[in-house]
Design a protein around this motif. Sequence first.
Motif, PDB file in Angstrom:
ATOM      1  N   ASN A  50      43.154  56.389  36.427  1.00 29.28           N
ATOM      2  CA  ASN A  50      43.613  55.886  37.722  1.00 29.28           C
ATOM      3  C   ASN A  50      42.480  55.268  38.544  1.00 29.28           C
ATOM      4  OD1 ASN A  50      45.565  55.340  39.646  1.00 29.28           O
ATOM      5  ND2 ASN A  50      45.319  57.304  40.663  1.00 29.28           N
ATOM      6  N   VAL A  51      41.681  54.417  37.914  1.00 33.25           N
ATOM      7  CA  VAL A  51      40.554  53.773  38.597  1.00 33.25           C
ATOM      8  C   VAL A  51      41.093  52.707  39.549  1.00 33.25           C
ATOM      9  CG1 VAL A  51      38.422  52.462  38.331  1.00 33.25           C
ATOM     10  CG2 VAL A  51      39.053  54.181  36.611  1.00 33.25           C
ATOM     11  N   GLN A  52      40.742  52.832  40.827  1.00 34.66           N
ATOM     12  CA  GLN A  52      41.138  51.889  41.868  1.00 34.66           C
ATOM     13  C   GLN A  52      39.973  51.696  42.816  1.00 34.66           C
ATOM     14  OE1 GLN A  52      45.028  52.849  43.694  1.00 34.66           O
ATOM     15  NE2 GLN A  52      44.937  54.690  42.434  1.00 34.66           N
ATOM     16  N   VAL A  53      40.010  50.617  43.575  1.00 33.61           N
ATOM     17  CA  VAL A  53      39.005  50.365  44.606  1.00 33.61           C
ATOM     18  C   VAL A  53      39.756  50.147  45.915  1.00 33.61           C
ATOM     19  CG1 VAL A  53      37.214  48.768  45.399  1.00 33.61           C
ATOM     20  CG2 VAL A  53      37.363  49.366  42.981  1.00 33.61           C
ATOM     21  N   VAL A  54      39.301  50.804  46.978  1.00 34.43           N
ATOM     22  CA  VAL A  54      39.857  50.593  48.315  1.00 34.43           C
ATOM     23  C   VAL A  54      38.833  49.765  49.077  1.00 34.43           C
ATOM     24  CG1 VAL A  54      40.603  51.684  50.454  1.00 34.43           C
ATOM     25  CG2 VAL A  54      41.124  52.759  48.261  1.00 34.43           C
ATOM     26  N   SER A  55      39.292  48.677  49.714  1.00 32.50           N
ATOM     27  CA  SER A  55      38.376  47.776  50.404  1.00 32.50           C
ATOM     28  C   SER A  55      38.971  47.301  51.718  1.00 32.50           C
ATOM     29  CB  SER A  55      38.075  46.568  49.514  1.00 32.50           C
ATOM     30  OG  SER A  55      37.296  45.613  50.206  1.00 32.50           O
ATOM     31  N   GLY A 121      44.469  43.252  46.921  1.00 34.42           N
ATOM     32  CA  GLY A 121      45.480  42.497  46.186  1.00 34.42           C
ATOM     33  C   GLY A 121      44.941  41.832  44.942  1.00 34.42           C
ATOM     34  N   HIS A 122      43.636  41.809  44.774  1.00 32.21           N
ATOM     35  CA  HIS A 122      43.010  41.223  43.588  1.00 32.21           C
ATOM     36  C   HIS A 122      42.436  42.342  42.731  1.00 32.21           C
ATOM     37  CE1 HIS A 122      42.982  37.791  46.424  1.00 32.21           C
ATOM     38  NE2 HIS A 122      43.322  37.134  45.322  1.00 32.21           N
ATOM     39  N   THR A 123      41.715  41.973  41.697  1.00 31.67           N
ATOM     40  CA  THR A 123      41.006  42.957  40.894  1.00 31.67           C
ATOM     41  C   THR A 123      39.513  42.692  40.999  1.00 31.67           C
ATOM     42  OG1 THR A 123      41.138  41.629  38.880  1.00 31.67           O
ATOM     43  CG2 THR A 123      42.902  43.248  39.249  1.00 31.67           C
ATOM     44  N   VAL A 124      38.727  43.726  40.698  1.00 26.24           N
ATOM     45  CA  VAL A 124      37.281  43.607  40.704  1.00 26.24           C
ATOM     46  C   VAL A 124      36.739  44.408  39.517  1.00 26.24           C
ATOM     47  CG1 VAL A 124      36.873  45.588  42.235  1.00 26.24           C
ATOM     48  CG2 VAL A 124      35.194  43.743  42.149  1.00 26.24           C
ATOM     49  N   GLN A 139      38.731  46.364  34.996  1.00 27.00           N
ATOM     50  CA  GLN A 139      39.176  45.480  36.065  1.00 27.00           C
ATOM     51  C   GLN A 139      40.120  46.310  36.936  1.00 27.00           C
ATOM     52  OE1 GLN A 139      38.293  42.335  36.909  1.00 27.00           O
ATOM     53  NE2 GLN A 139      36.760  42.487  35.294  1.00 27.00           N
ATOM     54  N   ALA A 140      39.615  46.808  38.060  1.00 26.08           N
ATOM     55  CA  ALA A 140      40.376  47.712  38.916  1.00 26.08           C
ATOM     56  C   ALA A 140      41.107  46.958  40.015  1.00 26.08           C
ATOM     57  CB  ALA A 140      39.441  48.748  39.537  1.00 26.08           C
ATOM     58  N   LEU A 141      42.300  47.429  40.334  1.00 23.65           N
ATOM     59  CA  LEU A 141      43.082  46.884  41.434  1.00 23.65           C
ATOM     60  C   LEU A 141      42.395  47.240  42.746  1.00 23.65           C
ATOM     61  CD1 LEU A 141      45.722  45.615  42.541  1.00 23.65           C
ATOM     62  CD2 LEU A 141      46.675  47.926  42.538  1.00 23.65           C
TER      63      LEU A 141
END
Length: 188
Positions: A50-55, A121-124, A139-141
């Motif tokens: 469950n890898v995600q990035v909050v920005s 809304g993109h991936t990084v 490539q995390a959301l």
Amino acid sequence: MKVAVRRLVLAAAPVLLLGVAGCSIHEQTQRWYPADNGVNAEAGDIGLRNVQVVSDGEGTATVIATLTNRGGNDDELVEVVIGDVTAELADGPVQLPVSGVADLGPDADRVDGFDVEADPGHTVAVEFRFDNAPRTTVQALVRPAEGAYAEALPAEPVEPAETPADEPTGEPTGEAAEEPTGTETPAE
């Protein structure tokens, strides 16, 4: 008698049609799938879940993930790179003992990046570097810092206060200047 059978068939037909039609609504899946929005990956014996990035879209980002160690040796997460920016591991390397689990996120081990180009809304690209396991990039959301993730971002990093350079003031520095007390005898 035939009229009664016809009436029974006509009355039962809608019930049978509804029963048959309802059977195809819930299809069983034939394979496992994650019930989350993050990315799952493997780094040798380390599972990244469950890898995600909050920005906030303005340069501040936090990695949220769960790491599991299925191997026979302890390991540790030593570095995370979000995009091209090395993130800060707030409490230093994250320990991953044998059969252990480590959570990354606002209420766990913090992994925060500053000056990161991560638009919601993109991936990084997020690269995980371990002491023993191989490097792994996913490539995390990128989620916006709102709703359930509103409090996920850290405060801006605190820069150490600069101390002004010592400037001569005309007064002695270091040890206090010695003043004669009048009890000393002159040297011969």
